[in-house]
Write a protein that holds these residues in place. Structure first.
Motif, mmCIF file in Angstrom:
data_model
loop_
_atom_site.group_PDB
_atom_site.id
_atom_site.type_symbol
_atom_site.label_atom_id
_atom_site.label_comp_id
_atom_site.label_asym_id
_atom_site.label_seq_id
_atom_site.Cartn_x
_atom_site.Cartn_y
_atom_site.Cartn_z
ATOM 1 N N PHE A 200 11.329 -3.550 37.243
ATOM 2 C CA PHE A 200 11.337 -3.150 35.845
ATOM 3 C C PHE A 200 11.015 -4.314 34.905
ATOM 4 N N ARG A 201 11.250 -5.535 35.391
ATOM 5 C CA ARG A 201 11.004 -6.676 34.532
ATOM 6 C C ARG A 201 9.551 -6.710 34.029
ATOM 7 N N ARG A 202 8.608 -6.418 34.914
ATOM 8 C CA ARG A 202 7.187 -6.426 34.503
ATOM 9 C C ARG A 202 6.932 -5.380 33.425
ATOM 10 N N GLU A 203 7.512 -4.186 33.633
ATOM 11 C CA GLU A 203 7.317 -3.124 32.633
ATOM 12 C C GLU A 203 7.888 -3.547 31.280
ATOM 13 N N ARG A 204 9.033 -4.177 31.356
ATOM 14 C CA ARG A 204 9.659 -4.594 30.105
ATOM 15 C C ARG A 204 8.805 -5.642 29.404
ATOM 16 N N SER A 207 5.868 -3.929 27.869
ATOM 17 C CA SER A 207 6.288 -3.131 26.733
ATOM 18 C C SER A 207 6.562 -4.023 25.510
ATOM 19 N N LEU A 208 7.226 -5.153 25.743
ATOM 20 C CA LEU A 208 7.489 -6.082 24.636
ATOM 21 C C LEU A 208 6.187 -6.635 24.062
ATOM 22 N N SER A 209 5.234 -6.914 24.946
ATOM 23 C CA SER A 209 3.939 -7.394 24.449
ATOM 24 C C SER A 209 3.299 -6.372 23.527
ATOM 25 N N MET A 210 3.357 -5.108 23.936
ATOM 26 C CA MET A 210 2.760 -4.060 23.091
ATOM 27 C C MET A 210 3.435 -4.016 21.728
ATOM 28 N N LEU A 211 4.755 -4.193 21.732
ATOM 29 C CA LEU A 211 5.479 -4.116 20.471
ATOM 30 C C LEU A 211 5.185 -5.297 19.554
ATOM 31 N N LEU A 219 8.966 -14.253 13.765
ATOM 32 C CA LEU A 219 9.620 -13.512 14.848
ATOM 33 C C LEU A 219 8.657 -13.283 16.008
ATOM 34 N N GLY A 220 7.428 -12.918 15.673
ATOM 35 C CA GLY A 220 6.427 -12.684 16.709
ATOM 36 C C GLY A 220 6.144 -13.956 17.497
ATOM 37 N N ASP A 221 6.050 -15.071 16.769
ATOM 38 C CA ASP A 221 5.842 -16.354 17.446
ATOM 39 C C ASP A 221 6.996 -16.642 18.405
ATOM 40 N N ALA A 222 8.200 -16.415 17.911
ATOM 41 C CA ALA A 222 9.380 -16.711 18.722
ATOM 42 C C ALA A 222 9.419 -15.824 19.964
ATOM 43 N N MET A 223 9.041 -14.562 19.807
ATOM 44 C CA MET A 223 9.063 -13.647 20.949
ATOM 45 C C MET A 223 8.054 -14.096 22.010
ATOM 46 N N ARG A 224 6.867 -14.488 21.582
ATOM 47 C CA ARG A 224 5.866 -14.938 22.558
ATOM 48 C C ARG A 224 6.321 -16.219 23.257
ATOM 49 N N GLN A 225 6.924 -17.124 22.490
ATOM 50 C CA GLN A 225 7.420 -18.365 23.104
ATOM 51 C C GLN A 225 8.522 -18.062 24.114
ATOM 52 N N SER B 475 16.666 0.807 24.404
ATOM 53 C CA SER B 475 16.535 -0.632 24.179
ATOM 54 C C SER B 475 15.146 -0.983 23.671
ATOM 55 N N THR B 476 14.128 -0.283 24.135
ATOM 56 C CA THR B 476 12.781 -0.581 23.649
ATOM 57 C C THR B 476 12.685 -0.326 22.138
ATOM 58 N N ILE B 477 13.317 0.740 21.691
ATOM 59 C CA ILE B 477 13.284 1.027 20.248
ATOM 60 C C ILE B 477 14.063 -0.031 19.473
ATOM 61 N N LEU B 478 15.157 -0.531 20.075
ATOM 62 C CA LEU B 478 15.929 -1.592 19.410
ATOM 63 C C LEU B 478 15.205 -2.938 19.441
ATOM 64 N N ASP B 479 14.253 -3.092 20.357
ATOM 65 C CA ASP B 479 13.529 -4.360 20.483
ATOM 66 C C ASP B 479 12.321 -4.455 19.547
ATOM 67 N N THR B 480 12.126 -3.471 18.696
ATOM 68 C CA THR B 480 10.945 -3.479 17.831
ATOM 69 C C THR B 480 11.098 -4.465 16.679
ATOM 70 N N PRO B 481 9.965 -4.943 16.140
ATOM 71 C CA PRO B 481 10.023 -5.801 14.946
ATOM 72 C C PRO B 481 10.816 -5.135 13.811
ATOM 73 N N GLU B 482 10.731 -3.812 13.705
ATOM 74 C CA GLU B 482 11.432 -3.120 12.619
ATOM 75 C C GLU B 482 12.943 -3.314 12.710
ATOM 76 N N HIS B 483 13.469 -3.347 13.923
ATOM 77 C CA HIS B 483 14.919 -3.500 14.067
ATOM 78 C C HIS B 483 15.355 -4.959 13.885
ATOM 79 N N PHE B 484 14.444 -5.893 14.070
ATOM 80 C CA PHE B 484 14.769 -7.307 13.866
ATOM 81 C C PHE B 484 14.711 -7.701 12.394
#
Lengths: 411, 486
Positions: A200-204, A207-211, A219-225, B475-484
Motif C-alpha cells: 500500500f505504501r506505493r499507492e499512498r 496518491s499523495l503525488s497526485m494531490l 506546503l507543496g515543497d515540504a511534501m515533496r521534500q 486519510s487521503t481526503i485529510l491529506d489534501t492541501p485544502e485540509h492543511f
C-alpha cells in the motif's frame, strides 16, 4: 515539586527551550526542550560533520569557564562564584566549572578549546533580536538566510534530498534560507506512515503525488521534500540508539539521535542542536545547588557521551557550543544574572587545537557591567568553516567579515 | 444497477467557506447549517462576535478534569504532597482546551482566545505557572472580543505573567527587567521604539505587584513599589504614591493606545487572518480603526474581513499542527467519552489530545518563549511536520490511535446510500470532511489510494473498501492541501 505527566514526551516541553524570532523560514523538530536539525548535503558520506549546539537563553560564560585570576569576579558575585580551588584544568587565569568534569579527558587530549570574551561586536540584550543576528551572522547585508544555510549552499553535492527534519517545531534561523534542509524530533519518526504498509505504501505515495504535485506553496515543497527524504534516511534509522549512555535529559536524547545520524553516514554535514534553560535571572546557585551546576553537568555529560558514541568518526565530527549572548558580571538580588554581552564559545573534536583562547578585557564591578567582547564570534565560526570545509568560502558564509583567525583550529 | 439516490450534503459557497474556515477550527456539516440558518457567513460572523452570549456547552468539558477547578494554593499543595503534579494539571488544561476547540459552538471566540494567548504567551511548562495558568486562560477568553487595553491591563500583571517573567517577587530598587522588557518588546510597541532605560523604568512601574511564594495569593504591596518620577518611551509620571496601581494603569493605557502598538497588533492580526504578507495599507487602515475605536477588537476584525485583501486570500494560511489535529477531529467527528480518573484513564482519547498535538510540533500554551509561536506559513511547512500530520491523519482515519475512550463513525455510517458510485462516494466524503465538492484530482487520488480502477464502481456495505480499507479513503481526503490550510 513533582512534575510528572502521564506521558513523558509532553512532560519534556521545558522552560526556555528554543528562542525564536517572529518571522522564520523553514521548520524543525523538538526532542522535548532540545531541538535537532540536520541537513544532508549529499547522499555520499561526509568528510566533515559540524554539530552546532546552541545554549538557548544566554549562558553565563563566566561560570562555565571561570577567569578566576580576575580579581573583580569574586567581589561582583559573592554568592555564586566558583572558588578557584574547585576549578578544573586551571592555567593560572582560567579554569573549567567542576561540573564540566566529564569533558576533562577531551580537554587533556587537546581536543577542546574555549574562546572567551566572544560574542557580537554590538550588544543586543533581546533574546529574539540577538538570536536572529547571531544566526544570520551577516550584519547589514540584508540577507534572509542563516550562516549554516549559506555554508550548506557552498558545499558541493546537493542531494535530491531537499531537506531533512528530525522532529517538530521551527527551524533555527542559522539553518533557514533558500537551501532546503531537513529536521525531525526523532530519527525513528521519519516515515510516510506510522507503520509498515507493504504494497500500500506505493499507492499512498502515488496518491499523495497526485494531490500535491501542482501545489507550488511552501506546503507543496515540504511534501515533496518529505517524500524524497524518507527513503534516503533509512541508514540512520538502522543504527541502534545508545541513549542509555547519555544523561536522561532532552539534550541527552537529542544527541543520542544525532549520533545515529552521524553513524548512519547518510551525508549529513551540518547538524544543529539546542539546549534550553540557560536564562538564569534567578538562582544561579553554587556548587551545592541551584541551576548552573545542574545545567552545566547535563551539558558536559551529554557532550562526553556523544563524543564517545561517534568515536569512530572522531576525525570528522567537530562540535561548536555557543549562546546568543552572555550575562552581566554582577549578580542581581535574586542570586541570578541579568542579560549581558560577551560569553565563552567551546569547540570540541576534529581539528581542534585545545586550550584557552582570549584577549581578556578585564572585568568591572559596576551595576550594568558586561564582559566586553574582544573576539567577534563570527571569527570563531569562520575558522571552523575554513579549516573543516575547504570547499566553502568564508566570504560567502560570513559576508563582510575580514577573516582573522584566532588559531584554535589546526591547519 | 443504478446507484441509490442520496441527498448530497450541502456545502457553503466559496466566499462564505473562506470566512468560516479562517475564523473557526474547521468546517463541519453542522457548522455549515448554522451559517445557512444565520443567513450567510457575514451574519454568522457578526453573531459570533457578540461578546455577551450564553454559555457554550463545550465549556463543561472542563468538568472531566477535576483539578482544573482547584485554586492556586490547592494546586500547589497537591503538587507538594505529590498527589498531582503541576505538569499533569497543565496536560489536563491542554487536553481540555483542545477538546473545547473541537466541540465549541463559539468558534470565533475560541480562535481569538488562542490569538491573544499566543500574543501574551505564558508557557504552561514554566515553573510554578501551573498554579495560575487556567485562570490566565479564562481571563484571556473574557477579554478576547473586548479591547486590547482591557487585555493588556488584565494580563500584564496577572499572577501567571508575573510568575513567568520574574516579577512576582520583585526587588523595589533593582527590579528584574524581564517583564518590563517583554511589555515593550513583545506585548506593545515592539523593537525599535524603546531603549534600555525604558526597560528599566517599565520594570520599576511594575513593582508592587506580588505573588506570595508560599500561598500563591496575589496582592499589591505598596512597600514593594518603587516611587519617584519615571518615563517610558513618550510617557512620564511623577509616581509619588506608594500605591502605584494607578501608575501601572496609566502606563498600560498609554502603551495600548500608542500608534506603534496599533500597527504591531494589527499587523499580527493581518498575518493571522489574511496572509503572511499583508499590505502596509491594510495594516495602516486596521490601525486607524483600532485607534479610532479606542483599541476595541471587534471593529478591527470587521474591517479586516470586509477588505478586498481578505477576500483574495482564500486558502492562503497554513494550519499549524494543533489546528490540524482539531480540524481532523471536527471532520471525522468521533464521540469522546469521559476518561476515568487515575491511571486507567491515561490512554483515553481525551487525555491523548495534547500528546498527539505535541508530537506534531505544537500544542496549546506549549511554546516555551514569551514571543508566542510563529503564525507564518513557512514555519509550519517542513518535511517533518508533513510527515507527522500524514501519520496523525492515518491513525485517526483508521481509528488506530487513540482507540480508548473514543467511538469513531463506522464506514457503514459514512456511506450515503446502500449502493453508491465510487466517485460519488468521494464527493460525499469531501463534502462531509472538507465542506466542499470533490474535484477530479481528488477522485483520482482517492481511486489510486483505494486501488479502485473504475470511478463508476459500485460501493456497498460488503465491498472490500467498506469492510477493510475505508481508512485509505478518509486519510487521503485529510491529506489534501485544502485540509492543511484554512
Amino acid at each position: 515539586m513533582s512534575d510528572q505527566t502521564c506521558c513523558e514526551e509532553f512532560g519534556r516541553l521545558d522552560r526556555r527551550t528554543v528562542l525564536r524570532a517572529g518571522a522564520l523560514a523553514g521548520t524543525t523538530t523538538m526532542v522535548g526542550s532540545a531541538v535537532v536539525t540536520t541537513r544532508p548535503a549529499s547522499a555520499a558520506s561526509a568528510d566533515s560533520v559540524l554539530v552546532v549546539l546552541s545554549l538557548r537563553g544566554a549562558a553565563d560564560g563566566l561560570s562555565l569557564v571561570v577567569p578566576y585570576a580576575d580579581p573583580v569576579l569574586r567581589a561582583a558575585r559573592p554568592g555564586i562564584h566558583v572558588p578557584e580551588s574547585e576549578l578544573l584544568a586551571t592555567d593560572g587565569f582560567f579554569g573549567l566549572h567542576p561540573a564540566l568534569d566529564p569533558l576533562l579527558p577531551t580537554w587533556r587530549a587537546g581536543r577542546m578549546a574555549a574562546i572567551h570574551a566572544a560574542g557580537m561586536l554590538v550588544p543586543n540584550r533581546s533574546h529574539f533580536a540577538a538570536m536572529e543576528e547571531v544566526e544570520d551572522a551577516a550584519p547589514g547585508s540584508g540577507t534572509r538566510s542563516g550562516w549554516l544555510n549559506r555554508l550548506v549552499g557552498d558545499l558541493p553535492g546537493g542531494s535530491p534530498l531537499q531537506g531533512f527534519s528530525l522532529g517538530e517545531g521551527v527551524l533555527p534561523i542559522s539553518l533557514g534560507g533558500p537551501e532546503p534542509v531537513f529536521a525531525s524530533g526523532s530519527v525513528d519518526n521519519v516515515g510516510l506512515l506510522g507503520e509498515k504498509q507493504g504494497k500500500f505504501r506505493r499507492e499512498r505515495e502515488r496518491s499523495l503525488s497526485m494531490l500535491w504535485n501542482r501545489d507550488r506553496t511552501v506546503l507543496g515543497d515540504a511534501m515533496r521534500q518529505a517524500m524524497a527524504a524518507v527513503d534516503d534516511f533509512q541508514p540512520a534509522q538502522q543504527q541502534s540508539s545508545r541513549v542509555g549512555t547519555y544523561p536522561s535529559s532532552d539534550l541527552g536524547r537529542a544527541l543520542a539521535d544525532v549520533a545515529r545520524v552521524v553513524r548512519g553516514d547518510v551525508g549529513v554535514e551540518v547538524v544543529t542542536v539546542d539546549q534550553g534553560n540557560w536564562d538564569m535571572h534567578v538562582n544561579v546557585g553554587n556548587l551545592s545547588g541551584g541551576r548552573m551546576v545542574k545545567q552545566a553537568a547535563d551539558l558536559a555529560q551529554a557532550l562526553a557521551a556523544f563524543l564517545d558514541d561517534v568515536r569512530a568518526f572522531r576525525d570528522e565530527v567537530t562540535v561548536v557550543v555557543l549562546s546568543e549572548f552572555g550575562r552581566r558580571v554582577k549578580q542581581n538580588t535574586n542570586r541570578g544574572l541579568d542579560h549581558g554581552h560577551g560569553s565563552v564559545m567551546l569547540v570540541l573534536g576534529a581539528g581542534v587545537r585545545g586550550g584557552y583562547y582570549a584577549s581578556w578585557p578585564g572585568l568591572e564591578n559596576t551595576e550594568d557591567a558586561d564582559l566586553a567582547v574582544t573576539t567577534d564570534y563570527r571569527q570563531v565560526l569562520a575558522e571552523v568553516v575554513h579549516r573543516r570545509f575547504p570547499a566553502a568560502a568564508v566570504s560567502s558564509v560570513f559576508p563582510g567579515l575580514v577573516y582573522d583567525p584566532v588559531g584554535f583550529m589546526r591547519g | 444497477m443504478p446507484t441509490d439516490r442520496a441527498r448530497a450534503t450541502r456545502v457553503l459557497g466559496a466566499s462564505d467557506l473562506h470566512l468560516v474556515e479562517r475564523f473557526s477550527y474547521g468546517i463541519t456539516p453542522r457548522l455549515a447549517g448554522q451559517v445557512r440558518r444565520a443567513g450567510g457567513a457575514a451574519a454568522w460572523f457578526a453573531a459570533q462576535l457578540e461578546p455577551a452570549r450564553g454559555a457554550d456547552p463545550a465549556d463543561d468539558y472542563s468538568l472531566w478534569w477535576p483539578y482544573l477547578a482547584k485554586s492556586p494554593d490547592e494546586l500547589w499543595e497537591a503538587s507538594r504532597a505529590k498527589e498531582m503534579g503541576g505538569g499533569e494539571v497543565m496536560a489536563d488544561l491542554q487536553n481540555f482546551v483542545l477538546l473545547r476547540r473541537i466541540h465549541s459552538e463559539r468558534q470565533v471566540l475560541e480562535v481569538m482566545t488562542e490569538v491573544w494567548e499566543n500574543h501574551f504567551n505564558v508557557p504552561v511548562r514554566e515553573d510554578k505557572v501551573f498554579t495560575w495558568r487556567r485562570d490566565y486562560g479564562d481571563v484571556v477568553r473574557a477579554h478576547a472580543l473586548g479591547t486590547f487595553r482591557g487585555l493588556l491591563r488584565a494580563l500584564e500583571v496577572h499572577p501567571a505573567m508575573l510568575l513567568f517573567l520574574d516579577a512576582a517577587v520583585n526587588d523595589r530598587d533593582k527590579p528584574n527587567e524581564n517583564l518590563g522588557r517583554e511589555l515593550l518588546e513583545l506585548h506593545t510597541v515592539g523593537i525599535g521604539e524603546h531603549d534600555e532605560d525604558d526597560v528599566k523604568a517599565a520594570a520599576r512601574v511594575l513593582t508592587g505587584w506580588y505573588v506570595d511564594p508560599r500561598t500563591f495569593a496575589a496582592s499589591y504591596e505598596t512597600a514593594r513599589h518603587w516611587t519617584g518620577p519615571l518615563s517610558v518611551v513618550d510617557w512620564s509620571h511623577d509616581n509619588a504614591d506608594p500605591d502605584g496601581r494607578a501608575v501601572t494603569d496609566s502606563l498600560l493605557d498609554h502603551l495600548a493606545r500608542h500608534p506603534a502598538t496599533a500597527r504591531r497588533v494589527c499587523r499580527m492580526l493581518a498575518v493571522k487572518f489574511v496572509s503572511d504578507t499583508p499590505s502596509d495599507a491594510l495594516v495602516e487602515s486596521l490601525a486607524a480603526v483600532y485607534l479610532a475605536e479606542d483599541t476595541a477588537i471587534v471593529p478591527v476584525l470587521q474591517h479586516l474581513v470586509a477588505s478586498d485583501e481578505f477576500a483574495a486570500a482564500r486558502g492562503a494560511k497554513v494550519r499549524d499542527p494543533a489546528a490540524d489535529l482539531v480540524a481532523t477531529y471536527r471532520a471525522v467527528r468521533p464521540r469522546f467519552s469521559r476518561p476515568p480518573s487515575g491511571t486507567s484513564g491515561r490512554r483515553h482519547a481525551a487525555n491523548m489530545l495534547n500528546y498527539q498535538s505535541s508530537t506534531m510540533g505544537s500544542a496549546p500554551g506549549a511554546w516555551p518563549q514569551p514571543d508566542g509561536q510563529p503564525i507564518d506559513n513557512a514555519s509550519w511547512a517542513s518535511p517533518a511536520r508533513m510527515i507527522a500530520s500524514l501519520r496523525m491523519h492515518w491513525y485517526v482515519a483508521n481509528g488506530y490511535f487513540p482507540s480508548k475512550g473514543i467511538r469513531y463513525r463506522t464506514p457503514q455510517q459514512w456511506l450515503p446510500a446502500k449502493r453508491v458510485r465510487f466517485d460519488d462516494l468521494v464527493d460525499h466524503m469531501s463534502r462531509e470532511l472538507l465542506g466542499r465538492k470533490a474535484d477530479k484530482r481528488l477522485v483520482r487520488a482517492c481511486a489510486k489510494a483505494c486501488k479502485i480502477t473504475r470511478p463508476s464502481e459500485r460501493i456497498h456495505r460488503r465491498h472490500a473498501l467498506v469492510k477493510w480499507h475505508f481508512g485509505r479513503l478518509t486519510s487521503t481526503i485529510l491529506d489534501t492541501p485544502e485540509h492543511f490550510t484554512r
